[in-house]
Every structure is written in structure tokens, then in C-alpha cells.
Write a protein that holds these residues in place. Structure first.
Motif, PDB file in Angstrom:
ATOM      1  N   SER A   1       0.831  -1.218   0.000  1.00  0.00           N
ATOM      2  CA  SER A   1       0.000   0.000   0.000  1.00  0.00           C
ATOM      3  C   SER A   1       0.859   1.259   0.000  1.00  0.00           C
ATOM      4  O   SER A   1       0.558   2.231  -0.690  1.00  0.00           O
ATOM      5  CB  SER A   1      -0.926   0.009   1.221  1.00  0.00           C
ATOM      6  OG  SER A   1      -1.844  -1.049   1.163  1.00  0.00           O
ATOM      7  N   ARG A   2       1.948   1.242   0.776  1.00  0.00           N
ATOM      8  CA  ARG A   2       2.827   2.419   0.835  1.00  0.00           C
ATOM      9  C   ARG A   2       3.475   2.684  -0.535  1.00  0.00           C
ATOM     10  O   ARG A   2       3.626   3.840  -0.942  1.00  0.00           O
ATOM     11  CB  ARG A   2       3.925   2.202   1.872  1.00  0.00           C
ATOM     12  CG  ARG A   2       3.392   1.926   3.276  1.00  0.00           C
ATOM     13  CD  ARG A   2       3.894   2.948   4.265  1.00  0.00           C
ATOM     14  NE  ARG A   2       3.601   2.534   5.618  1.00  0.00           N
ATOM     15  CZ  ARG A   2       2.493   2.797   6.286  1.00  0.00           C
ATOM     16  NH1 ARG A   2       1.521   3.465   5.687  1.00  0.00           N
ATOM     17  NH2 ARG A   2       2.313   2.393   7.525  1.00  0.00           N
ATOM     18  N   LEU A   3       3.868   1.625  -1.232  1.00  0.00           N
ATOM     19  CA  LEU A   3       4.510   1.813  -2.533  1.00  0.00           C
ATOM     20  C   LEU A   3       3.544   2.418  -3.545  1.00  0.00           C
ATOM     21  O   LEU A   3       3.951   3.187  -4.420  1.00  0.00           O
ATOM     22  CB  LEU A   3       5.052   0.480  -3.060  1.00  0.00           C
ATOM     23  CG  LEU A   3       6.230  -0.139  -2.296  1.00  0.00           C
ATOM     24  CD1 LEU A   3       6.828  -1.277  -3.109  1.00  0.00           C
ATOM     25  CD2 LEU A   3       7.311   0.877  -1.974  1.00  0.00           C
ATOM     26  N   ILE A   4       2.264   2.085  -3.420  1.00  0.00           N
ATOM     27  CA  ILE A   4       1.272   2.662  -4.341  1.00  0.00           C
ATOM     28  C   ILE A   4       1.188   4.174  -4.158  1.00  0.00           C
ATOM     29  O   ILE A   4       0.909   4.908  -5.111  1.00  0.00           O
ATOM     30  CB  ILE A   4      -0.096   1.964  -4.155  1.00  0.00           C
ATOM     31  CG1 ILE A   4      -0.026   0.549  -4.741  1.00  0.00           C
ATOM     32  CG2 ILE A   4      -1.219   2.756  -4.821  1.00  0.00           C
ATOM     33  CD1 ILE A   4      -1.267  -0.288  -4.518  1.00  0.00           C
ATOM     34  N   ASP A   5       1.470   4.663  -2.952  1.00  0.00           N
ATOM     35  CA  ASP A   5       1.496   6.104  -2.738  1.00  0.00           C
ATOM     36  C   ASP A   5       2.599   6.774  -3.562  1.00  0.00           C
ATOM     37  O   ASP A   5       2.512   7.956  -3.887  1.00  0.00           O
ATOM     38  CB  ASP A   5       1.717   6.424  -1.249  1.00  0.00           C
ATOM     39  CG  ASP A   5       0.527   6.026  -0.388  1.00  0.00           C
ATOM     40  OD1 ASP A   5      -0.580   5.898  -0.940  1.00  0.00           O
ATOM     41  OD2 ASP A   5       0.715   5.846   0.836  1.00  0.00           O
ATOM     42  N   HIS A   6       3.657   6.021  -3.874  1.00  0.00           N
ATOM     43  CA  HIS A   6       4.793   6.564  -4.633  1.00  0.00           C
ATOM     44  C   HIS A   6       4.733   6.187  -6.116  1.00  0.00           C
ATOM     45  O   HIS A   6       5.023   7.009  -6.984  1.00  0.00           O
ATOM     46  CB  HIS A   6       6.114   6.054  -4.040  1.00  0.00           C
ATOM     47  CG  HIS A   6       6.386   6.527  -2.655  1.00  0.00           C
ATOM     48  ND1 HIS A   6       7.104   7.668  -2.375  1.00  0.00           N
ATOM     49  CD2 HIS A   6       6.022   6.012  -1.445  1.00  0.00           C
ATOM     50  CE1 HIS A   6       7.171   7.839  -1.068  1.00  0.00           C
ATOM     51  NE2 HIS A   6       6.534   6.845  -0.474  1.00  0.00           N
ATOM     52  N   TYR A   7       4.416   4.931  -6.390  1.00  0.00           N
ATOM     53  CA  TYR A   7       4.298   4.430  -7.768  1.00  0.00           C
ATOM     54  C   TYR A   7       2.895   3.860  -7.902  1.00  0.00           C
ATOM     55  O   TYR A   7       2.624   2.742  -7.464  1.00  0.00           O
ATOM     56  CB  TYR A   7       5.348   3.353  -8.051  1.00  0.00           C
ATOM     57  CG  TYR A   7       6.766   3.877  -8.010  1.00  0.00           C
ATOM     58  CD1 TYR A   7       7.361   4.394  -9.156  1.00  0.00           C
ATOM     59  CD2 TYR A   7       7.490   3.871  -6.821  1.00  0.00           C
ATOM     60  CE1 TYR A   7       8.662   4.886  -9.125  1.00  0.00           C
ATOM     61  CE2 TYR A   7       8.784   4.356  -6.774  1.00  0.00           C
ATOM     62  CZ  TYR A   7       9.365   4.866  -7.928  1.00  0.00           C
ATOM     63  OH  TYR A   7      10.646   5.357  -7.886  1.00  0.00           O
ATOM     64  N   TYR A   8       2.013   4.642  -8.471  1.00  0.00           N
ATOM     65  CA  TYR A   8       0.586   4.312  -8.471  1.00  0.00           C
ATOM     66  C   TYR A   8       0.293   3.237  -9.518  1.00  0.00           C
ATOM     67  O   TYR A   8       0.005   3.520 -10.679  1.00  0.00           O
ATOM     68  CB  TYR A   8      -0.229   5.576  -8.740  1.00  0.00           C
ATOM     69  CG  TYR A   8      -1.718   5.406  -8.498  1.00  0.00           C
ATOM     70  CD1 TYR A   8      -2.224   5.374  -7.209  1.00  0.00           C
ATOM     71  CD2 TYR A   8      -2.602   5.262  -9.561  1.00  0.00           C
ATOM     72  CE1 TYR A   8      -3.584   5.224  -6.977  1.00  0.00           C
ATOM     73  CE2 TYR A   8      -3.957   5.110  -9.338  1.00  0.00           C
ATOM     74  CZ  TYR A   8      -4.442   5.090  -8.049  1.00  0.00           C
ATOM     75  OH  TYR A   8      -5.790   4.930  -7.825  1.00  0.00           O
ATOM     76  N   ARG A   9       0.391   1.983  -9.098  1.00  0.00           N
ATOM     77  CA  ARG A   9       0.146   0.847  -9.996  1.00  0.00           C
ATOM     78  C   ARG A   9      -0.044  -0.411  -9.149  1.00  0.00           C
ATOM     79  O   ARG A   9       0.355  -0.427  -7.970  1.00  0.00           O
ATOM     80  CB  ARG A   9       1.311   0.688 -10.968  1.00  0.00           C
ATOM     81  CG  ARG A   9       2.652   0.429 -10.302  1.00  0.00           C
ATOM     82  CD  ARG A   9       3.808   0.755 -11.220  1.00  0.00           C
ATOM     83  NE  ARG A   9       5.074   0.304 -10.655  1.00  0.00           N
ATOM     84  CZ  ARG A   9       6.269   0.637 -11.146  1.00  0.00           C
ATOM     85  NH1 ARG A   9       6.355   1.409 -12.209  1.00  0.00           N
ATOM     86  NH2 ARG A   9       7.366   0.199 -10.585  1.00  0.00           N
ATOM     87  N   PRO A  10      -0.659  -1.466  -9.712  1.00  0.00           N
ATOM     88  CA  PRO A  10      -0.841  -2.705  -8.947  1.00  0.00           C
ATOM     89  C   PRO A  10       0.493  -3.202  -8.397  1.00  0.00           C
ATOM     90  O   PRO A  10       1.495  -3.242  -9.129  1.00  0.00           O
ATOM     91  CB  PRO A  10      -1.428  -3.666  -9.987  1.00  0.00           C
ATOM     92  CG  PRO A  10      -2.110  -2.776 -10.980  1.00  0.00           C
ATOM     93  CD  PRO A  10      -1.249  -1.546 -11.060  1.00  0.00           C
TER      94      PRO A  10
END
Length: 569
Positions: A370-379
Motif C-alpha cells: 500500500s505504501r509503494l502505491i502512494d509513490h508508484y501508483y500501480r498494482p
């Protein structure tokens, strides 16, 4: 630099808006917000604004309920040993606490509960759990928040003379387990009207059915609604239909007469106000989840069924300590994961993120995704090694069904399951590289460019003149907020910084003082928007915001919480 976001006005049925406007005589923007939620006419609006426990559906409409209730009643009559078995997350542990506590009050025979250990046994029904039940003479197993995919293990339980009642809300496969009864409204032939109950919600329907069968007052089931509301909040299920009723009355119980466990957690977190759904998600939920993430989730169930004050305090402090450890581990892994992506040009250009490190802590991989989606918005999928198997958690972006994407990689997986926006899987270490490539192919073939840009959905356009106490009073009646009923986001166009009073605070945020040409001046705050301050200075600009109350020196006034800005269109 802040990500550019898509602004999308939610579609609304104009006929619904007119019906509501004609019958309710409230601001057109409020009618639009109701219409967006599928509400049309006075009766529908009344049910929404005034939820009643009488609106809950008859539990016997759920396929398998009659059989489940009969089997439990027989087990009690024959003094069988009954085991309640649940998952190690908030939904699973609250579900176990609800059903165990209810049966404990009504059955003096042998009753216990079992939570699988995340690292030794993994998700769902385990062979170790069944063997434990068999070794100790349990002949009835009630699973909660798991079991719908455990075909072979439930066959195994059956071969040992153990009947299983499955209570689960996850999407079933074509082949169902050979259980004595299955309670899952997502079964294709289940006529239960509401399909989105949490695991604890299904446990609650089971105990209400038992109340009806045994002639007991429904209040005997309602006393657990605080735990049901906690499960609804933490499991991120839609807060509409029946879930809205359960969440509404569950929150009422949380704030007026909570169970000892919830009361102790609230006190330890030093929260002195009434809790909202958001507080259950961010204050209560992480402390409960931390037990299973970092150690043993039995502590969470123990907390919810305990009544002794000293023991409650010790258990809550143990959860607090687990949560502190979880935060440290989560932060370190997130930083490591971001460094990996930033150091790999090809990976940064992908449509998906799949990262694997054998030393990462299994308990936080979902949070890190979830945290990575905040930076790289992708599955995103984060994988680690546990018991010689690679295990991981997937998280998605708006509009993309990550469960279906994982399903298309099933020949590479040992096991998997999940929802539209979240999934889990296990696989052999030799298959990780192939899985990374296949998942990227599937995502690249299905995802649209628009899905890769974060979207903010707008409920209605209003002017600053509309932000008044009477307007906000009705907005508060939309609570509890959550998926399918999020806090309304408003658009106001062409606002200006008022006499240069807007400013950056703490290097990250903007303290807004804005006005329109009508002369209305409004205070507000915009978190993490400081790098867009030049837009404010140049003006005019458009704003998206929620309406909040701000209390200072005993005076409460309305303010706007700005979620995004852009130069006026």
C-alpha cells in the motif's frame, strides 16, 4: 513534486436528483450526493439517514443457515466439543470473539477457539489446526473469515469425523468445500439480499439466527456490534446496505457502551473523543492487527473476550508494543523497496510492481504494498520467504481487479485468494521470476493509462457561500463514512488567496485563507500540498475539499480540508 491527479465528477441519475429535491427540499448538492449513492425518493433517503436494526435481513435467508443452526444446536445437546477457528487479522479475530463469546454464554460444554499462526501455518484453515482439533476430541469446527477455498483440508477434517461449518465472505471458487454448511452470500445460488458482509458480519448473522432459533432476545447478539463495526472498518468492506446499519449501531456501541477490550484499547491510545470509522481503521485496527503480524493473534481474541481489568491492560499493552515494532519494520522495508525501484530504470517503467526479498517480514508485506502505491501508483505485490515458500500480498489501484490478475497466474501459484483490491498468494521460490513477468504481462494487457493516474472522485460542485452550519449538519448525517459512502468531496472553482494570508506550514502543508468574488472568506488546511503553493500565489485556482469542524479555544467553526488544487480551468 506532488502527483497529478484526475478529477472526476461522479455520475448521478438526474431523475433521482429531481425526486429527492421535490421530496426533501434540501440543497441541490445534497440531493446529488444522495443520488450518487443510489438513493431516490423520500423513503430511500429516510432509511439512509435513519438506519434501524429492523432493516437487517432475516439471517435464515442465507443459504446453509438452517443447517448450520441445527448442527450447532445438536452439538450442544450432545455435549460435543466445539472449536471456533478464525483468521489472524482484525476481521478474523473479531469474528472469533463474537461467536465464541456468544456460545460461551449459552453452552457449558467444551468450547475453544483456534487462530493459525501466520508464520508457522499461514492463512486460512491449516492441517495443524485440524490435527489439533482431532487430537483433542473436537467434532464440530466453525470457521470464520476463512475456509471457502479449503476443499482438501475440509475433506481431511471430514475423514477424521469432524464436521465443519464454513462462515466466509471471500469469493468462492467453482468447487466448494464439503462442509456440513457454508454461510457465504457470495455463493452463486445464495439468495441473501446483501453480498458484502465482513467475516465478523457473517458470524453476527449466525448468532442472530441462533437467537431466533432458541427464542432468545436479539439484544444478546447486538451486544457484539462494536466488534462487528471494527471488522467492517478494518476489512474495508462497503459501508452501504446492511453494513451501514451494522456500522451505525456498532459505532454507537463503541462510543456509549463498548466491550472491555475496545474500551481498554481506546484508553491506551489516549483518544478522548467519540470514535469514527476512520478511528477504528487507524487507531484500533492496527493495534489488533499487529498481534498477528508480529507475534500471535490469539492475544487479540484474548483481549476481546477478557473481563479482568489487569489482564485487559496487560493484553492491550502487548498489542501496543507489537504495533510499535510493526511500524519500525514497515518503515525500514518500505525504504528498502523504494530504493530498489529507484535504482532500476526498467522496473520504474513497468505497469506493475512486484518485489521479492527473502528477509522481509511477512507480517507487513501488505502494508508495504500500500505504501509503494502512494509513490508508484500501480498494482503492487510484495513477496517474502516463509517456511520455504514465497508468500506475498497484492494491493491495487482504483478500477483494477487485482484478484482477477492474480487468478490469471494461477498455474504458477500454490495457493491464492482475495478481493477486487487486495489478494494474497504463495508459490515456490523457483517460480518467482516467471510470476513477476506473467503478472506484468497481465496487468499491461488489462490496465488503462487513466487507471495509472490517481483519481479523486467529486460528489458535487458548490460555492464557498454554501459552506454553512445547516449544510454541514446534514452532511454529518451521512456518517458513518467509508467505502461506497466516503466523506463527500466538493469542488469550488475560481477561488483566490485572501490578501496573501495563505501560507506554508511545517514545510509540507498549506494553511489556506481563500475567498471568492462573492466576498465569502474560508479557512482551511491542505496536507502535503506545499509544492503546489505557487498555484495559490498566482490564482485563481480550483479546489477539492471536505468540510470539517475546527475547535480552538472552545469555539467551533467550519473549515475546509483541501485534498487537491489546480489552476482555474
Amino acid at each position: 513534486m506532488a502527483q497529478t491527479k484526475r478529477w472526476t465528477l461522479k455520475p448521478a441519475d438526474e431523475a433521482y436528483i429531481k425526486q429527492l429535491s421535490d421530496s426533501l427540499h434540501i440543497h441541490p448538492a445534497l440531493c446529488r450526493i444522495l443520488a450518487v449513492r443510489g438513493i431516490a425518493g423520500f423513503d430511500s433517503a429516510k432509511s439512509f439517514f435513519r438506519p434501524e436494526l429492523s432493516h437487517l435481513h432475516d439471517p435464515f435467508l442465507m443459504k446453509g443457515m438452517e443447517t448450520a443452526v441445527t448442527r450447532i444446536s445438536e452439538a450442544m445437546e450432545w455435549h460435543e466439543r466445539i472449536m471456533i477457528y478464525g483468521d489472524y487479522d482484525v476481521d478474523g479475530t473479531t469474528a472469533v470473539a463474537v461467536v465464541y463469546s456468544f456460545l460461551r454464554k449459552n453452552y457449558k460444554g467444551e468450547l475453544s477457539y483456534y487462530i493459525p499462526h501466520r508464520y508457522r501455518e499461514g492463512y486460512g484453515v491449516s492441517k495443524a489446526g485440524i490435527d489439533h482439533a482431532h487430537a483433542n476430541g473436537y467434532t464440530l469446527l466453525i470457521t470464520l473469515d476463512c475456509g471457502i477455498k479449503s476443499v482438501e483440508l475440509i475433506q481431511y477434517a471430514q475423514s477424521l469425523g469432524i464436521d465443519v461449518i464454513v462462515c466466509d465472505h471471500h469469493t468462492p471458487d467453482a468447487m466448494l468445500p464439503p462442509a456440513k454448511a457454508i454461510l457465504n452470500p457470495k455463493q452463486s445460488d445464495c439468495k441473501y439480499p446483501y453480498k458484502e458482509l465482513s467475516g465478523a458480519g457473517i458470524g453476527f448473522k449466525l448468532i442472530t439466527a441462533l437467537c431466533l432459533k432458541w427464542g432468545k432476545p436479539l439484544e444478546d447478539a447486538y451486544e457484539y456490534l462494536d466488534l462487528v463495526a471494527t471488522s467492517i472498518a478494518a476489512d474495508i468492506v462497503p459501508i452501504d446496505g446492511e453494513n451501514r446499519v451494522l456500522a451505525f449501531y456498532g459505532l454507537k456501541r463503541v462510543n456509549e457502551n463498548p466491550s472491555p477490550g475496545i474500551r481498554t484499547l481506546k484508553a491506551l491510545a489516549q483518544v478522548n473523543r467519540n470514535l469514527s470509522i476512520s478511528d477504528l481503521v487507524f487507531v484500533i485496527g492496527p493495534r489488533v492487527n499487529a498481534a498477528g503480524r508480529m507475534d500471535d493473534a490469539r492475544k487479540a481474541v484474548d483481549l476481546f473476550i477478557e473481563t479482568d481489568t489487569e489482564k485487559l491492560t496487560a493484553l492491550a499493552e502487548a498489542l501496543q508494543s507489537d504495533n510499535f515494532d510493526r511500524k519500525e519494520v514497515d518503515k525500514n522495508i518500505t525504504e528498502e523497496a523504494l530504493a530498489i525501484i529507484q535504482g532500476d530504470t526498467a522496473m520504474a517503467a513497468r505497469k506493475s510492481t512486484v518485489l521479492y526479498q527473502s528477509h522481509w517480514h511477512k507480517g507487513v508485506v501488505g502494508i508495504v504494498a500500500s505504501r509503494l502505491i502512494d509513490h508508484y501508483y500501480r498494482p503492487t505485490i510484495i513477496l517474502t520467504l516463509s517456511n520455504d515458500k514465497v508468500t506475498g500480498s497484492a494491493r491495487s489501484v482504483s478500477g483494477f481487479n487485482i484478484y482477477e490478475a492474480v487468478h490469471e497466474c494461477r498455474d504458477l501459484l500454490d495457493n491464492y485468494g482475495g478481493h477486487f483490491y487486495a489478494a494474497g498468494m504463495t508459490l515456490h521460490p523457483d517460480r518467482v521470476a516467471a510470476f513477476v513477468d506473467r503478472f506484468e504481462q497481465v496487468v499491461a494487457g488489462k490496465i488503462t493509462e487513466a487507471m495509472l493516474i490517481p483519481e479523486i472522485e467529486i460528489d458535487a460542485e458548490i460555492s464557498l457561500r454554501d459552506v454553512r452550519p445547516a449544510f454541514h449538519k446534514i452532511i454529518k448525517q451521512f456518517e458513518p463514512f467509508g467505502p461506497a459512502n466516503m466523506k463527500p468531496i466538493f469542488l469550488t472553482k475560481r477561488v483566490y488567496d485572501y490578501q496573501g494570508h495563505s501560507r506554508i506550514v511545517k514545510d509540507l502543508h498549506i494553511k489556506f485563507v481563500v475567498h471568492q468574488q462573492s466576498g465569502v472568506v474560508m479557512d482551511g488546511i491542505g496536507f502535503n500540498l506545499a509544492d503546489k503553493f505557487d498555484i495559490v500565489q498566482k490564482g485563481p485556482f480550483d479546489i477539492l475539499y471536505n468540510i470539517d469542524e475546527n475547535e480552538f479555544n472552545g469555539i467551533t467553526k467550519l473549515q475546509i480540508r483541501v485534498v487537491d488544487i489546480r489552476p482555474a480551468q
